[in-house]
Scaffold this motif. Structure first.
Motif, PDB file in Angstrom:
ATOM      1  N   THR A 181       0.826  -1.213   0.000  1.00  0.00           N
ATOM      2  CA  THR A 181       0.000   0.000   0.000  1.00  0.00           C
ATOM      3  C   THR A 181       0.861   1.265   0.000  1.00  0.00           C
ATOM      4  OG1 THR A 181      -0.197  -0.226   2.401  1.00  0.00           O
ATOM      5  CG2 THR A 181      -2.023  -1.022   1.086  1.00  0.00           C
ATOM      6  N   GLU A 182       2.029   1.176   0.619  1.00  0.00           N
ATOM      7  CA  GLU A 182       2.951   2.309   0.610  1.00  0.00           C
ATOM      8  C   GLU A 182       3.563   2.478  -0.778  1.00  0.00           C
ATOM      9  OE1 GLU A 182       4.432   1.885   5.285  1.00  0.00           O
ATOM     10  OE2 GLU A 182       5.592   0.971   3.668  1.00  0.00           O
ATOM     11  N   ALA A 183       3.855   1.353  -1.424  1.00  0.00           N
ATOM     12  CA  ALA A 183       4.490   1.398  -2.741  1.00  0.00           C
ATOM     13  C   ALA A 183       3.570   1.987  -3.807  1.00  0.00           C
ATOM     14  CB  ALA A 183       4.944  -0.006  -3.148  1.00  0.00           C
ATOM     15  N   GLY A 245      -3.248   6.361 -14.232  1.00  0.00           N
ATOM     16  CA  GLY A 245      -3.793   6.495 -12.883  1.00  0.00           C
ATOM     17  C   GLY A 245      -3.208   5.449 -11.948  1.00  0.00           C
ATOM     18  N   LYS A 246      -3.400   5.643 -10.684  1.00  0.00           N
ATOM     19  CA  LYS A 246      -2.807   4.749  -9.681  1.00  0.00           C
ATOM     20  C   LYS A 246      -3.375   3.341  -9.772  1.00  0.00           C
ATOM     21  CE  LYS A 246      -3.991   5.109  -5.348  1.00  0.00           C
ATOM     22  NZ  LYS A 246      -4.187   5.600  -3.979  1.00  0.00           N
ATOM     23  N   ILE A 247      -2.490   2.352  -9.686  1.00  0.00           N
ATOM     24  CA  ILE A 247      -2.900   0.948  -9.677  1.00  0.00           C
ATOM     25  C   ILE A 247      -3.495   0.618  -8.313  1.00  0.00           C
ATOM     26  CG2 ILE A 247      -0.651   0.108  -8.875  1.00  0.00           C
ATOM     27  CD1 ILE A 247      -2.899  -1.681 -11.420  1.00  0.00           C
ATOM     28  N   THR A 248      -4.403  -0.341  -8.267  1.00  0.00           N
ATOM     29  CA  THR A 248      -5.015  -0.720  -6.992  1.00  0.00           C
ATOM     30  C   THR A 248      -4.238  -1.859  -6.337  1.00  0.00           C
ATOM     31  OG1 THR A 248      -6.495  -2.395  -7.950  1.00  0.00           O
ATOM     32  CG2 THR A 248      -7.274  -0.099  -7.880  1.00  0.00           C
ATOM     33  N   ARG A 249      -4.350  -1.939  -5.033  1.00  0.00           N
ATOM     34  CA  ARG A 249      -3.692  -3.010  -4.276  1.00  0.00           C
ATOM     35  C   ARG A 249      -4.211  -4.387  -4.708  1.00  0.00           C
ATOM     36  NH1 ARG A 249      -5.124  -6.154  -0.146  1.00  0.00           N
ATOM     37  NH2 ARG A 249      -3.479  -6.971   1.236  1.00  0.00           N
ATOM     38  N   ASN A 250      -5.517  -4.507  -4.864  1.00  0.00           N
ATOM     39  CA  ASN A 250      -6.102  -5.807  -5.215  1.00  0.00           C
ATOM     40  C   ASN A 250      -5.596  -6.310  -6.561  1.00  0.00           C
ATOM     41  OD1 ASN A 250      -7.559  -5.911  -2.857  1.00  0.00           O
ATOM     42  ND2 ASN A 250      -9.451  -5.119  -3.760  1.00  0.00           N
TER      43      ASN A 250
END
Length: 330
Positions: A181-183, A245-250
């Protein structure tokens, strides 16, 4: 739930006793219990709890709520008691047969809520002290072997952006043990390629504390390409989705599991396992555990210890290097 104004209970010349503005209830109904959890979530949000932690509280409470409403069919007007809560533990252990670590994650969130209810004078019994965590095997998360790590690094298609991005994520986690999540929340400005430092903002850290972690020149070399792509697409995030856009953790978790299956790695492959690999390799290489604690962002050494898995060969090797008897017998 009724409320009353502060009032003096002793009108004599002695020091007055002041009662609380909130009554302490011996009993709260299940409906009250559900409603108070909303207040608890608001309280935790004001504390600055990380969005992921807030979501975890909500998710794990919903498991309990579903058990009470669906599995146990408890009426909303029934009062909360310890037997109901212990019944939930029995349900998870014996009926659903969840793993101990899964049960304890849910219990820790529940105990936090129960403790808050007591501290805020909603209940006069601290139920959190009466609920015990279930025993779970120690060192249950084993790091990947060097062979399996190499298989994972070969799995992504590095000619495609998504594959190259995931490869870089693997390298970053192997190099500094950063949380996934930090990455994925890293922005271009957070990475100093010249110095080799990654700045993890407080709002993105699980502990809500800013920290800096070092990375190697090799990792910087690969990250530079990703950063250039982000700049070209006017995106502030280093790790983007295939469409920007930002990738999701899932999505990353899903990709890692697919890489593990496609490369023939029998152990479950998740970003979190890579964090364990980093911790174990750091200690094997002679790294200081206090430095490791700082890099991982752990508040205690006990938590840090859970990430270090040494097999017998590592222990034997380290023991032989100490040569403890040399000063006594030559």
């Amino acid at each position: 739930m009724s409320r009353r104004k502060l009032k003096l209970t002793n009108e004599t010349e002695s020091s007055p006793i002041i009662t609380s503005d909130r009554e302490i209830f011996n009993d709260i109904t299940i409906n009250d219990f559900f409603e108070l959890h909303k207040k608890f979530m608001e309280f935790k949000a004001l504390e600055g709890l990380a969005p992921r932690s807030l979501q975890d509280h909500k998710t794990h409470f919903n498991y309990l709520k579903n058990y009470l409403e669906t599995e146990h069919r408890i009426t909303p007007v029934r009062c909360l008691d310890i037997d109901l809560l212990r019944g939930y533990i029995h349900y998870m252990v014996y009926e659903k047969q969840y793993k101990p670590c899964t049960i304890n994650i849910r219990l820790r969130n529940l105990k936090t809520f129960l403790k808050w209810l007591h501290n805020e004078n909603y209940i006069d019994i601290d139920f959190s002290t009466k609920l015990k965590l279930v025993k779970e095997p120690k060192d249950t998360i084993r790091p990947l072997s060097d062979t399996d790590v190499k298989k994972m690094l070969k799995a992504p298609n590095k000619k495609a952006y998504s594959g190259y991005r995931d490869f870089c994520l693997m390298l970053l986690m192997l190099d500094c043990g950063i949380r996934i999540t930090e990455a994925i929340n890293l922005e271009v400005e957070d990475i100093d390629l010249k110095v080799g430092l990654v700045n993890i903002k407080a709002e993105n850290a699980k502990t809500r504390m800013f920290r800096q972690v070092p990375i190697s020149n090799k990792t910087c070399k690969f990250l530079k390409e990703l950063i250039n792509i982000s700049k070209e697409n006017n995106c502030s995030y280093v790790f983007q989705s295939s469409f920007g856009g930002k990738i999701t953790r899932n999505q990353i978790v899903h990709n890692f599991e697919d890489y593990g299956k496609s490369s023939g790695v029998e152990q479950r492959c998740t970003p979190h396992v890579f964090r364990h690999v980093f911790a174990t390799n750091f200690i094997k290489a002679g790294g200081d555990i206090f430095v490791l604690q700082k890099i991982l962002g752990h508040s205690t050494l006990a938590m840090c210890r859970k990430y270090i898995q040494l097999d017998n060969s590592d222990i034997i090797k380290k023991h032989s290097e100490t040569k403890l008897l040399d000063k006594y017998i030559r």
